[in-house]
Design an enzyme around this catalytic site. Structure first.
Site, PDB file in Angstrom:
ATOM      1  N   TYR A  49       0.861  -1.178   0.000  1.00 49.70           N
ATOM      2  CA  TYR A  49       0.000   0.000   0.000  1.00 49.70           C
ATOM      3  C   TYR A  49       0.899   1.230   0.000  1.00 49.70           C
ATOM      4  O   TYR A  49       2.050   1.168  -0.401  1.00 49.70           O
ATOM      5  CB  TYR A  49      -0.965  -0.077   1.204  1.00 49.70           C
ATOM      6  CG  TYR A  49      -2.143   0.849   1.053  1.00 49.70           C
ATOM      7  CD1 TYR A  49      -2.939   0.822  -0.092  1.00 49.70           C
ATOM      8  CD2 TYR A  49      -2.453   1.781   2.045  1.00 49.70           C
ATOM      9  CE1 TYR A  49      -4.001   1.696  -0.248  1.00 49.70           C
ATOM     10  CE2 TYR A  49      -3.518   2.657   1.895  1.00 49.70           C
ATOM     11  CZ  TYR A  49      -4.285   2.617   0.751  1.00 49.70           C
ATOM     12  OH  TYR A  49      -5.326   3.480   0.593  1.00 49.70           O
ATOM     13  N   LYS A 104     -21.983 -19.894  -7.580  1.00 52.48           N
ATOM     14  CA  LYS A 104     -21.252 -19.895  -8.856  1.00 52.48           C
ATOM     15  C   LYS A 104     -19.780 -19.536  -8.599  1.00 52.48           C
ATOM     16  O   LYS A 104     -18.874 -20.121  -9.176  1.00 52.48           O
ATOM     17  CB  LYS A 104     -21.898 -18.853  -9.771  1.00 52.48           C
ATOM     18  CG  LYS A 104     -21.469 -18.931 -11.194  1.00 52.48           C
ATOM     19  CD  LYS A 104     -22.353 -19.891 -11.930  1.00 52.48           C
ATOM     20  CE  LYS A 104     -21.946 -20.059 -13.354  1.00 52.48           C
ATOM     21  NZ  LYS A 104     -22.902 -20.851 -14.115  1.00 52.48           N
ATOM     22  N   ASP A 147     -28.289 -15.731 -14.957  1.00 55.80           N
ATOM     23  CA  ASP A 147     -29.691 -15.627 -14.545  1.00 55.80           C
ATOM     24  C   ASP A 147     -30.320 -14.287 -14.930  1.00 55.80           C
ATOM     25  O   ASP A 147     -30.938 -13.605 -14.100  1.00 55.80           O
ATOM     26  CB  ASP A 147     -29.809 -15.877 -13.030  1.00 55.80           C
ATOM     27  CG  ASP A 147     -29.642 -17.375 -12.716  1.00 55.80           C
ATOM     28  OD1 ASP A 147     -29.388 -18.164 -13.649  1.00 55.80           O
ATOM     29  OD2 ASP A 147     -29.765 -17.742 -11.541  1.00 55.80           O
ATOM     30  N   GLY A 206     -35.679 -20.648 -25.485  1.00 55.61           N
ATOM     31  CA  GLY A 206     -35.296 -19.625 -24.523  1.00 55.61           C
ATOM     32  C   GLY A 206     -33.784 -19.457 -24.556  1.00 55.61           C
ATOM     33  O   GLY A 206     -33.130 -19.744 -25.568  1.00 55.61           O
ATOM     34  N   ASN A 308     -34.408 -28.957 -15.663  1.00 51.61           N
ATOM     35  CA  ASN A 308     -34.176 -29.180 -14.234  1.00 51.61           C
ATOM     36  C   ASN A 308     -35.398 -28.744 -13.445  1.00 51.61           C
ATOM     37  O   ASN A 308     -36.033 -27.765 -13.819  1.00 51.61           O
ATOM     38  CB  ASN A 308     -32.950 -28.384 -13.779  1.00 51.61           C
ATOM     39  CG  ASN A 308     -31.674 -29.066 -14.228  1.00 51.61           C
ATOM     40  OD1 ASN A 308     -31.567 -30.277 -14.190  1.00 51.61           O
ATOM     41  ND2 ASN A 308     -30.720 -28.272 -14.685  1.00 51.61           N
TER      42      ASN A 308
HETATM   43  P1  NAD Z   1     -36.294 -20.045 -20.782  1.00 54.32           P
HETATM   44  O1  NAD Z   1     -37.430 -19.690 -19.889  1.00 54.32           O
HETATM   45  O2  NAD Z   1     -35.429 -18.956 -21.294  1.00 54.32           O
HETATM   46  O3  NAD Z   1     -36.905 -20.844 -22.063  1.00 54.32           O
HETATM   47  C1  NAD Z   1     -37.816 -21.887 -21.996  1.00 54.32           C
HETATM   48  C2  NAD Z   1     -38.354 -22.169 -23.400  1.00 54.32           C
HETATM   49  O4  NAD Z   1     -39.082 -23.391 -23.379  1.00 54.32           O
HETATM   50  C3  NAD Z   1     -39.275 -21.098 -23.951  1.00 54.32           C
HETATM   51  O5  NAD Z   1     -38.975 -20.878 -25.312  1.00 54.32           O
HETATM   52  C4  NAD Z   1     -40.665 -21.752 -23.857  1.00 54.32           C
HETATM   53  O6  NAD Z   1     -41.547 -21.289 -24.882  1.00 54.32           O
HETATM   54  C5  NAD Z   1     -40.298 -23.204 -24.076  1.00 54.32           C
HETATM   55  N1  NAD Z   1     -41.311 -24.126 -23.551  1.00 54.32           N
HETATM   56  C6  NAD Z   1     -41.864 -24.176 -22.319  1.00 54.32           C
HETATM   57  N2  NAD Z   1     -42.739 -25.181 -22.242  1.00 54.32           N
HETATM   58  C7  NAD Z   1     -42.738 -25.787 -23.445  1.00 54.32           C
HETATM   59  C8  NAD Z   1     -43.425 -26.884 -23.996  1.00 54.32           C
HETATM   60  N3  NAD Z   1     -44.301 -27.585 -23.273  1.00 54.32           N
HETATM   61  N4  NAD Z   1     -43.189 -27.215 -25.277  1.00 54.32           N
HETATM   62  C9  NAD Z   1     -42.299 -26.543 -26.008  1.00 54.32           C
HETATM   63  N5  NAD Z   1     -41.585 -25.499 -25.547  1.00 54.32           N
HETATM   64  C10 NAD Z   1     -41.829 -25.126 -24.282  1.00 54.32           C
HETATM   65  O7  NAD Z   1     -35.456 -21.108 -19.992  1.00 54.32           O
HETATM   66  P2  NAD Z   1     -33.962 -21.652 -20.271  1.00 54.32           P
HETATM   67  O8  NAD Z   1     -32.986 -20.887 -19.481  1.00 54.32           O
HETATM   68  O9  NAD Z   1     -33.750 -21.740 -21.740  1.00 54.32           O
HETATM   69  O10 NAD Z   1     -34.058 -23.114 -19.610  1.00 54.32           O
HETATM   70  C11 NAD Z   1     -35.012 -24.062 -20.058  1.00 54.32           C
HETATM   71  C12 NAD Z   1     -34.882 -25.364 -19.279  1.00 54.32           C
HETATM   72  O11 NAD Z   1     -33.623 -25.940 -19.518  1.00 54.32           O
HETATM   73  C13 NAD Z   1     -35.014 -25.211 -17.764  1.00 54.32           C
HETATM   74  O12 NAD Z   1     -35.740 -26.287 -17.242  1.00 54.32           O
HETATM   75  C14 NAD Z   1     -33.590 -25.287 -17.271  1.00 54.32           C
HETATM   76  O13 NAD Z   1     -33.504 -25.830 -15.986  1.00 54.32           O
HETATM   77  C15 NAD Z   1     -32.994 -26.236 -18.300  1.00 54.32           C
HETATM   78  N6  NAD Z   1     -31.536 -26.041 -18.445  1.00 54.32           N
HETATM   79  C16 NAD Z   1     -30.737 -27.098 -18.147  1.00 54.32           C
HETATM   80  C17 NAD Z   1     -29.368 -26.952 -18.250  1.00 54.32           C
HETATM   81  C18 NAD Z   1     -28.474 -28.103 -17.948  1.00 54.32           C
HETATM   82  O14 NAD Z   1     -27.285 -27.951 -17.905  1.00 54.32           O
HETATM   83  N7  NAD Z   1     -28.989 -29.294 -17.756  1.00 54.32           N
HETATM   84  C19 NAD Z   1     -28.827 -25.723 -18.610  1.00 54.32           C
HETATM   85  C20 NAD Z   1     -29.682 -24.658 -18.921  1.00 54.32           C
HETATM   86  C21 NAD Z   1     -31.055 -24.839 -18.838  1.00 54.32           C
END
Ligand code: NAD
Length: 449
Positions: A49, A104, A147, A206, A308
């Site tokens: 410092y 994280k 997030d 998404g 998840n």
């Molecule tokens: P998000 O909210 O940004 O997107 C979700 C998408 O799914 C949207 O486009 C929605 O329209 C669509 N959707 C929802 N219900 C549906 C259905 N019945 N039929 C078709 N499409 C549908 O969420 P995200 O961040 O993209 O995450 C989505 C999922 O993936 C979550 O469950 C998350 O936990 C999982 N995920 C898992 C991992 C992993 O490493 N295993 C990593 C990222 C996300």
């Protein structure tokens, strides 16, 4: 029957985990702390410092690049969240996001030897968020966005990747895509198919789904062979809701314009018909993907059900329906698609060579390195397409691949020969584990209650 039994068991397990987690968080009062990395005496304070620090200050002021050499900037990443999409829990706000960002930080340090500062911000506006992150750049060697709701997260990432001279990463997009593609590379080896020939259904448009589409294309899948489904059905150019000028639809339009060459319409079953691979990142199941739809797929179907906490279809159901290889986001089934296999090593590699960017090619290099690690182990099988989180050497190999690609692409500030790179990376990844051992032994970190 089995499904109901599993759901009940799962729910009571979840309740136990939530209450134990709360207890431990309260006991430790946070999961990370800052500790010095230099020897300290009262004489040395005059160097660390004032007055001594004036000289490094002058040097960094004159040549800002020297901040990567004379401070810990080179190894420090900001974990930024606005709390608008915390896990699957929605808009919990910045304070709600903080425990997740501390978690994280723990993973960054333990798995990649990367120092981080969780920074949750009370700002949701895209332009203001971009301004805040840009203003923070001088403190950091990299930025990890976390997030943040879609579609804002796409524009924020694109803009910051362009405007900042340090790596910017959004783990919910790129991390998921990286690990998914690593698993896919090995799954395809087992069924004797090539990325350039396969047809893929992506369920969910998404943060994760759109990034997976982008990186599938970068990895060599033909855009026209990808069929993306959101909650309204398959994305295609003629879909009426996509004709709107709402800026929020920009990224879905981007997907609709490039994918689905044959303009398929319909829902999940129509998208799955005649594809080799289904990657689902939509909403917790089971039942989002039905058993009978797997039967519509080409021979040796590959099913990645990544939602998840419960995958879109249970792995055993997918297998009963004929799936050859199944991956989920869970650690209690084989083939866990887990972001933790990506971001610690990607940043370890990028930071070690002081990279200015994490290019798409660096991300794909990481995916290939993870896949090769499994293949080189001689254990590649239907139940082992991706390393487990506990396999430390996988991170070393992945980080080296990322660093080498950064050097090759001309985005590294520092070029090191492979041997030196590997030595430094291995030491940096191993260092936090040594520290923790000492801290536990000395009673600085108390045993769990
Ligand atoms: P998000 O909210 O940004 O997107 C979700 C998408 O799914 C949207 O486009 C929605 O329209 C669509 N959707 C929802 N219900 C549906 C259905 N019945 N039929 C078709 N499409 C549908 O969420 P995200 O961040 O993209 O995450 C989505 C999922 O993936 C979550 O469950 C998350 O936990 C999982 N995920 C898992 C991992 C992993 O490493 N295993 C990593 C990222 C996300």
């Amino acid at each position: 029957m089995i499904t109901t039994w599993c759901s009940t068991l799962g729910a009571s397990l979840d309740r136990y985990i939530y209450s134990r987690s709360l207890k431990l968080h309260s006991f430790y009062k946070g999961k990370i702390e800052i500790v010095p990395k230099v020897p300290i005496t009262f004489e040395l304070f005059a160097l660390w410092y004032t007055p001594g620090v004036a000289e490094p200050a002058r040097v960094c002021g004159t040549d800002p690049e020297k901040s990567f050499e004379l401070t810990n900037r080179w190894n420090t990443v900001a974990i930024i969240s606005d709390g608008t999409r915390v896990l699957g829990l929605g808009k919990l706000g910045p304070e709600g996001a903080l425990p997740v960002m501390e978690g994280k930080a723990l993973l960054f340090k333990y798995l990649g030897g990367v120092d981080t500062i969780p920074l949750v911000v009370r700002e949701r506006d895209l332009n203001k968020l971009a301004y805040i992150v840009k203003a923070l750049e001088p403190s950091f060697g990299g930025i990890n966005l976390e997030d943040i709701e879609s579609p804002k997260c796409f524009d924020l990432l694109e803009r910051l990747r362009d405007e900042l001279d340090i790596p910017v990463w959004h783990d919910d997009q790129q991390g998921t895509a990286l690990v998914t593609i690593a698993g896919l590379i090995n799954a395809l080896k087992l069924v004797g198919k090539k990325l350039s020939d396969i047809r893929v259904a992506v369920i969910g448009a998404g943060a994760a789904g759109i990034a997976i589409v982008k990186y599938l294309i970068v990895a060599g899948v033909k855009p026209g062979n990808i069929f993306v489904v959101d909650s309204k059905g398959i994305l295609h150019r003629e879909r009426s809701d996509l004709k709107s000028s709402d800026p929020k639809l920009k990224w879905k339009k981007w997907v609709a314009e490039r994918t689905n060459e044959e303009s398929k319409a319909g829902g999940i079953p129509e998208a799955m018909e005649g594809v080799d691979v289904v990657i689902a990142v939509s909403r917790p199941g089971p039942g989002v993907i039905k058993k009978e739809w797997i039967k519509l797929m080409n021979d040796n179907p590959i099913v990645f059900a990544e939602a998840n906490p419960i995958p879109e279809i249970w792995p055993w159901e997918a297998k009963e329906a004929g799936a050859k290889i199944v991956a989920t986001g869970r650690s209690d089934f084989p083939n866990q698609i887990n972001n933790s296999l990506g971001f610690p090593a990607v940043f370890r590699g990028a930071l070690t060579v002081r990279a200015r960017k994490i290019t798409d090619e660096m991300c794909i290099a990481a995916a290939y390195a993870l896949a090769k690690y499994v293949e080189d182990s001689g254990k590649l099988s239907e139940d082992y397409i991706i390393p487990k989180m506990s396999e430390e050497e996988a991170y070393v190999i992945e980080a080296v691949a990322v660093a080498e690609e950064a050097i090759k692409k001309g985005v590294a500030r520092r070029k090191l020969p492979k041997g030196e790179l590997e030595g430094k990376i291995r030491e940096l990844i191993h260092r936090p584990k040594k520290y923790l051992n000492i801290a536990v032994r000395e009673g600085l970190i108390r045993e769990t209650v």
